[in-house]
Motif scaffolding. Sequence first.
Motif, short mmCIF file in Angstrom:
data_model
loop_
_atom_site.label_atom_id
_atom_site.label_comp_id
_atom_site.label_asym_id
_atom_site.label_seq_id
_atom_site.Cartn_x
_atom_site.Cartn_y
_atom_site.Cartn_z
N ALA A 49 0.84 -1.19 0.00
CA ALA A 49 0.00 0.00 0.00
C ALA A 49 0.87 1.24 0.00
CB ALA A 49 -0.92 0.01 1.22
N TYR A 60 -3.54 0.41 -3.18
CA TYR A 60 -3.37 -0.90 -2.55
C TYR A 60 -3.12 -1.97 -3.60
CZ TYR A 60 -5.47 1.39 1.50
OH TYR A 60 -5.74 2.24 2.53
N HIS A 62 -3.96 -5.55 -5.05
CA HIS A 62 -5.28 -6.21 -5.09
C HIS A 62 -5.42 -7.26 -4.01
CE1 HIS A 62 -3.77 -10.03 -6.81
NE2 HIS A 62 -2.85 -9.25 -7.33
N LYS A 65 -6.50 -5.18 -0.83
CA LYS A 65 -7.52 -4.14 -0.95
C LYS A 65 -8.79 -4.60 -0.26
CE LYS A 65 -8.99 -0.73 -4.31
NZ LYS A 65 -8.92 -0.29 -5.72
#
Length: 129
Positions: A49, A60, A62, A65
């Motif tokens: 991040a 972020y 994936h 997230k």
Amino acid sequence: QEQLMESGGGSVEAGGTQRLSCAVSGSRSGYLCMAWFRQAPGEERQFVASIYTLGGQTNYDHSVKGRFTISQNSAKNEINLDMNSVKVADTAMYYCAAGRPLIGGPPCPVIGPEYFDLWGQGTKVTVRR
């Protein structure tokens, strides 16, 4: 010069929460892009991040997230990473990094570790089944 020190690592049960903190000391010197990376044994360092400290924009990977949140505490000069619903796959050494914002696009996008100049020593997070 700016220095970074991570804290908050430890062992946590899968599905639990953990907060990591990065204490920033010294002059910022234009390092307005702060990020968290992680590295599991035998793997490359991976972006987690980032936050643009001037405007607050976040990005972020994936894989985190919706579960992790990066934030800044200007009063304490800290960058935090709140980890929720952690998974065994989140087990890694977590590093705080500082870099200069990119020009001509998002200031702190999802990018590789080569764009960051300063690094902390890391803090280890182990997620138990």
